[in-house]
Scaffold this active site. Sequence first.
Site, PDB file in Angstrom:
ATOM      1  N   LYS A  33       0.421  -6.367   1.018  1.00 25.61           N
ATOM      2  CA  LYS A  33       0.156  -5.081   1.666  1.00 25.61           C
ATOM      3  C   LYS A  33      -1.318  -4.881   2.002  1.00 25.61           C
ATOM      4  CE  LYS A  33      -0.096  -2.345  -2.629  1.00 25.61           C
ATOM      5  NZ  LYS A  33      -1.505  -1.979  -2.525  1.00 25.61           N
ATOM      6  N   THR A  34      -2.215  -5.306   1.107  1.00 25.97           N
ATOM      7  CA  THR A  34      -3.643  -5.132   1.388  1.00 25.97           C
ATOM      8  C   THR A  34      -4.049  -5.961   2.610  1.00 25.97           C
ATOM      9  OG1 THR A  34      -4.069  -4.776  -0.968  1.00 25.97           O
ATOM     10  CG2 THR A  34      -5.967  -5.270   0.425  1.00 25.97           C
ATOM     11  N   ASP A 220      -3.255   4.030   0.704  1.00 26.68           N
ATOM     12  CA  ASP A 220      -2.628   2.958  -0.080  1.00 26.68           C
ATOM     13  C   ASP A 220      -1.989   3.553  -1.336  1.00 26.68           C
ATOM     14  OD1 ASP A 220      -1.862   0.423  -0.780  1.00 26.68           O
ATOM     15  OD2 ASP A 220      -3.828  -0.208  -1.501  1.00 26.68           O
ATOM     16  N   GLU A 221      -1.006   2.851  -1.900  1.00 26.07           N
ATOM     17  CA  GLU A 221      -0.324   3.280  -3.133  1.00 26.07           C
ATOM     18  C   GLU A 221       0.139   4.730  -3.025  1.00 26.07           C
ATOM     19  OE1 GLU A 221       0.407   1.065  -5.125  1.00 26.07           O
ATOM     20  OE2 GLU A 221      -1.159  -0.442  -5.325  1.00 26.07           O
ATOM     21  N   GLN A 251       7.631   0.928  -7.523  1.00 25.72           N
ATOM     22  CA  GLN A 251       6.507   0.709  -8.434  1.00 25.72           C
ATOM     23  C   GLN A 251       5.800   2.014  -8.792  1.00 25.72           C
ATOM     24  OE1 GLN A 251       4.189  -3.126  -7.832  1.00 25.72           O
ATOM     25  NE2 GLN A 251       5.112  -2.958  -5.802  1.00 25.72           N
ATOM     26  N   ARG A 592       5.134  -9.156 -12.139  1.00 28.99           N
ATOM     27  CA  ARG A 592       3.778  -9.677 -12.381  1.00 28.99           C
ATOM     28  C   ARG A 592       3.819 -11.196 -12.503  1.00 28.99           C
ATOM     29  NH1 ARG A 592       1.849  -6.396  -9.905  1.00 28.99           N
ATOM     30  NH2 ARG A 592       4.019  -5.829  -9.557  1.00 28.99           N
TER      31      ARG A 592
END
Length: 706
Positions: A33-34, A220-221, A251, A592
């Site tokens: 995503k970044t 973001d987020e 998330q 993770r």
Amino acid sequence: MSDLLSSLNPSQQEAVRHFEGPALVVAGAGSGKTRTVVHRIAYLLRERRVYPAEILAVTFTNKAAGEMKERLEKMVGPAAKDLWVSTFHSASVRILRAYGEHVGLKPGFVIYDDDDQNTLLKEILKDQGLEAKPGPFRAMIDRIKNRGEGLATFLREAPDFIGGVPKEVAAEVFRKYQSGLRMQGAVDFNDLLLLTIELFEQHPAVLHKVRQRARFIHVDEYQDTNPVQYKLTRLLAGEKPNLMVVGDPDQSIYGFRNADIHNILDFSKDYPGAKVIRLEENYRSSQAILQVANAVIEKNALRLEKVLRPTKAGGEPVRLYRAPNAREEAAFVAREIARLGGYQGIAVLYRTNAQSRLLEEHLRRAQVPVRLIGAVGFFERREIKDLLAYGRVAINPADSINLRRIVNTPPRGIGPTTVARLLEHAQKTGTTVYEAFRAAEQVINRPQQVQAFVQLLDELMEAAFETGPVAFFERVLEQTGFLEALKEEQDGEDRLQNVEELLRAARDWEEEEGGSLSDFLDSVALTAKAEEPQQAPEEAVTLMTLHNAKGLEFPTVFLVGLEENLLPHRNSLNRLEDLEEERRLFYVGITRAQDRLYLSYAEERETYGKREFSRPSRFLEEIPPDLLKEVGAFGDSAVPVLPYSRPEPRPKTQLSEFKGGEKVRHPKFGSGTVVAAMGGEVTVMFPGLGLKKLAVKFAGLERLDG
């Protein structure tokens, strides 16, 4: 253009090419995503000729903002300097430095950090004659401000007592705290956002100017935004929003910080016609790991549909270890890590900080270097040091440092002025501080609280030589109100669990070593010393909570303590949304892992001093058995291994057939997902209709998943 798009998959390219209007990018774990956001900003600059000064990108941490700036500088060169990349708080500071006088701020206003807040609150509590700690009041202030709900709304819902005082008195502390900030030309971090909203709502001309500087907004987020951040984003976006939000409701794990998952779930309602783009290709985890992750998260109703697709086929099977007890679970982790070697790429994740003690102990025994993230070593935690201080003073009342540590812990009405006068008396007379406390009647006007404290110490001194460490600490807890004081703190649940873990450590020590309280304290001192790293090891196993692991990745992950009341946590079982957040937390832990994932649970674990049978987490039961490989105490080499046992499915005629996660169809409401079942009732999430509670016997539900 080709260099902007050639390295991206079709969904990422679609997000990058989006120009005007609102857009929601549902970005799964490990989906890049970044990278997508960075390329999209570069696309706006190169292909759409947007000025750098018209672009705002908001992230949640200064670290993330710094990394994004660095990547943009490499991609677009000097133009990156004019981009506005910051956190919500940094953006608000910039706005208030320019326009803050409109809402009563002086140009040189200061921002109070946690320590400054505590100092101000201590002064207010002292002036009010309240012998209380600032922690519960800071928690109250954070909740009021993060939710943007106002003091009156908070008081309607608040418990009768806060920080040991009536809530009306706590409300007066809040008012004096706010006036204290203003008198000193200060704001706290929460005020930065609230004052910016106030500025925008009361001064439309200022809002118009800022919007000109933020024509294209990226957040973001977005799943982690709270009500105040949500409102600020809506104000900035305006009537014709060029707003792209990026996030993943699967998330969303910060509900305890007032994050509201509905902000991202309802984005298309807030912005009709918004483009929705799903990033589902995962570049992090193997196929075997993603199959487990998808099987878990699909049981949640509060989500936006997506399925992570691996770019790495195959992979090692996800291993499951069933330990007879928590100590054997920690021993297994230590043995397996020692066998694997290459410690730098290994993480051990757990739900609560208290779980770290056994893991630390067994890893160090196996000579495995450890790096503890997000928490101090177990015996250095404040509440543990407080309890140990009681033991040290009971054995050696001349220990003035530990005596001063416990004199008002928990609060018992002995203020710093009283302590200072008694210390001065000890220095003048050449006696110990404890002897000065015993002579309080000769030194201070109202010695009653000090005399009661001395009587408590006298009783504890007798207990220190008559009982073992477990009985001693239990007596301290019983006679001081220590646990009640912790319950009122912002992170009280974690601290209570740490106290429970200290009692467990003392009980284990009594069984294995035996001896007096003094012997136990010596053992602790040596263990705590071993916790202090001589130097940060280059290669070390990372230990951290699941919350701290978000945003990170590791080749090998051990996810431990997968039991009911741990994950899901006991505090989450009464609300559907809380239970789903616990499932998301499990999902975050799974995703993770890059190449190798271990899941483990203990069949027996101590709870509040009692050894109790523990059930495997309901989340484990949601994973198809063929996706897990159960291993023995010594890893893959241990054969034969008993199959992972699940309860046999009940006949469909029984009302208890539903557990949650089943897909069903209702004659009137259509298709939905069962999110909870209790007795003869189920709660079903129907898209577009919300939650419906139904009686299974009369609802006529048809199962769609067999």
